[in-house]
Design an enzyme around this catalytic site. Structure first.
Site, mmCIF file in Angstrom:
data_model
loop_
_atom_site.group_PDB
_atom_site.id
_atom_site.type_symbol
_atom_site.label_atom_id
_atom_site.label_comp_id
_atom_site.label_asym_id
_atom_site.label_seq_id
_atom_site.Cartn_x
_atom_site.Cartn_y
_atom_site.Cartn_z
ATOM 1 N N GLY A 137 1.061 -1.213 -0.189
ATOM 2 C CA GLY A 137 0.119 0.061 0.100
ATOM 3 C C GLY A 137 0.937 1.206 0.047
ATOM 4 O O GLY A 137 1.972 1.565 -0.624
ATOM 5 N N CYS A 138 0.542 2.307 0.948
ATOM 6 C CA CYS A 138 1.216 3.535 0.909
ATOM 7 C C CYS A 138 2.563 3.605 1.337
ATOM 8 O O CYS A 138 3.243 4.372 1.119
ATOM 9 C CB CYS A 138 0.079 4.485 1.955
ATOM 10 S SG CYS A 138 -1.233 4.827 0.997
ATOM 11 N N ALA A 139 2.896 2.460 2.034
ATOM 12 C CA ALA A 139 4.127 2.345 2.617
ATOM 13 C C ALA A 139 5.330 1.903 1.515
ATOM 14 O O ALA A 139 6.630 1.924 1.584
ATOM 15 C CB ALA A 139 4.514 1.379 3.880
ATOM 16 N N ALA A 140 4.688 1.398 0.467
ATOM 17 C CA ALA A 140 5.559 0.720 -0.642
ATOM 18 C C ALA A 140 6.705 1.704 -1.211
ATOM 19 O O ALA A 140 7.610 1.042 -1.753
ATOM 20 C CB ALA A 140 4.729 0.218 -1.528
ATOM 21 N N PHE A 337 3.511 5.208 5.785
ATOM 22 C CA PHE A 337 2.846 4.299 6.476
ATOM 23 C C PHE A 337 1.923 3.522 5.799
ATOM 24 O O PHE A 337 1.026 4.149 4.838
ATOM 25 C CB PHE A 337 2.182 5.167 7.593
ATOM 26 C CG PHE A 337 3.141 6.095 8.527
ATOM 27 C CD1 PHE A 337 4.147 5.584 9.103
ATOM 28 C CD2 PHE A 337 3.025 7.495 7.819
ATOM 29 C CE1 PHE A 337 5.115 6.661 9.652
ATOM 30 C CE2 PHE A 337 3.896 8.550 8.630
ATOM 31 C CZ PHE A 337 5.091 7.866 9.474
#
Length: 353
Positions: A137-140, A337
């Site tokens: 997700g957004c942490a990638a 995160f």
């Protein structure tokens, strides 16, 4: 060490502002029992504008998972190819100069991955290593930079290309009236971004030199950010508990900087934070004792583009390149995160000749 060069961020042509989105949702859910709460929360997102793959009246229809995934493939390859070419041109490089290709994306699914298509279509070497990443997700985005850093420690003569492809509008579910879903529909934007990470910087190079990385997973937080996979595709789920997770990772970030730079996070010269939303940025300011200026570029990214998932850190990093304030030797931190609750963190210095 590894040098992150200036990112390219590309947005699709269609735009929607907050007022238009509120009107669209009012039409879709005219009898929502908690509409006043929904509208108040949408306005509190501080997202003024977003870019979408399609006009908003098409986004809110659902022609089927197959149709949407075909759009993901077609537009993903088209935009990723353009971003790849620009990134390589900006670095005076050719596809043959890339040793590892990382593509991060959580808004569609292909097998083979976009890495395979890009290698075939753009003339990369057949032995270019592939690393497709789907479920972070957004942490990638930060995760990929951290893994590139570790790879380049082993192969310092190599170069890594990172591409982020995020089309959150393809996840819109017109029958999902959960408050968290309606807020998410007004938070996320579409974008494709990319950058080159060099194992050995050359004279004249400018960028963010990563010196160390760290990772954190909050156990038993699987329900914080997730997809429910149904016949209609991915249904995004967001638990309000995630908003209070920064207090758990903040001490780790503080120790990470203190142990290596003998500084506090608020003493650093720049801060590249993922824009999970207004509340996440508020929590970062509060728990890390920051001033508003420290998160101003992240807030600008959120306000003008929405949350573009894994591409946010590249968008905020590009704003550092565009600024006139960065000096050689400036110290900084990056953090993103995502599902898990997962945090990916790195620290480094600015190189500018």
């Amino acid at each position: 060490m590894s040098l992150v060069t200036e990112p390219t961020v590309m947005f699709p042509e269609y735009q929607v502002n907050q007022e238009q989105m509120i009107d669209v949702l009012k039409d879709l859910f005219p009898y929502h029992p908690k509409w006043d709460t929904v509208e108040r929360m949408i306005r509190n997102t501080q997202v003024d504008n977003r870019n979408l793959l399609s006009p908003i009246n098409q986004v809110v229809t659902h022609p089927g998972l197959e149709f949407r995934n075909n759009i993901y493939k077609e537009q993903g390859l088209k935009m990723a190819s353009k971003v790849t070419q620009k990134v390589l041109d900006d670095n005076e490089m050719k596809p043959k100069d890339i040793d590892l290709l990382i593509v991060v994306s959580c808004t569609g699914f292909l097998m083979p991955s976009l890495t395979s298509y890009l290698i075939s279509d753009l003339g990369f070497r057949p032995n270019t290593k592939q690393l497709p990443v789907v479920q972070l997700g957004c942490a990638a985005g930060a995760w990929a930079l951290n893994r590139a850093h570790e790879y380049l420690k082993a192969y310092p003569a190599h170069n890594v290309l990172l591409i982020s492809v995020e089309f959150s509008s393809l996840l819109f579910q017109p029958t999902d009236e959960k408050i968290s879903s309606l807020i998410s529909n007004c938070l996320f934007g579409d974008a494709v971004s990319g950058c080159v990470i060099k194992g050995t910087p050359k004279n004249g190079d400018e960028g963010y030199l990563i010196e160390g990385v760290d990772s954190y997973l909050k156990k038993d937080s699987d329900h914080y950010i997730k997809y429910d996979v149904k016949s209609t595709g991915f249904h995004f789920g967001l638990d309000k508990e995630v908003m209070n997770s920064i207090k758990d990772v903040a001490p780790i970030m503080k120790d990470f900087i203190k142990e290596n730079y003998d500084k506090s996070v608020n003493d650093l010269d720049f801060h590249v934070f993922h824009t999970g939303g207004r509340k996440i940025l508020d929590e970062l300011v509060s728990n890390l004792d920051l001033v508003e200026e420290d998160v101003s570029k992240s807030r600008d990214s959120l306000r003008n583009n929405g949350n573009i998932a894994s591409g946010v850190v590249l968008d905020v990093l590009k704003k550092e390149f565009d600024s006139t304030t960065r000096k050689n030797g400036d110290t900084g931190i990056m953090a993103a995160f995502g599902p898990g609750f997962t945090a990916e963190i790195n620290r480094g210095i600015w190189i500018k000749n």
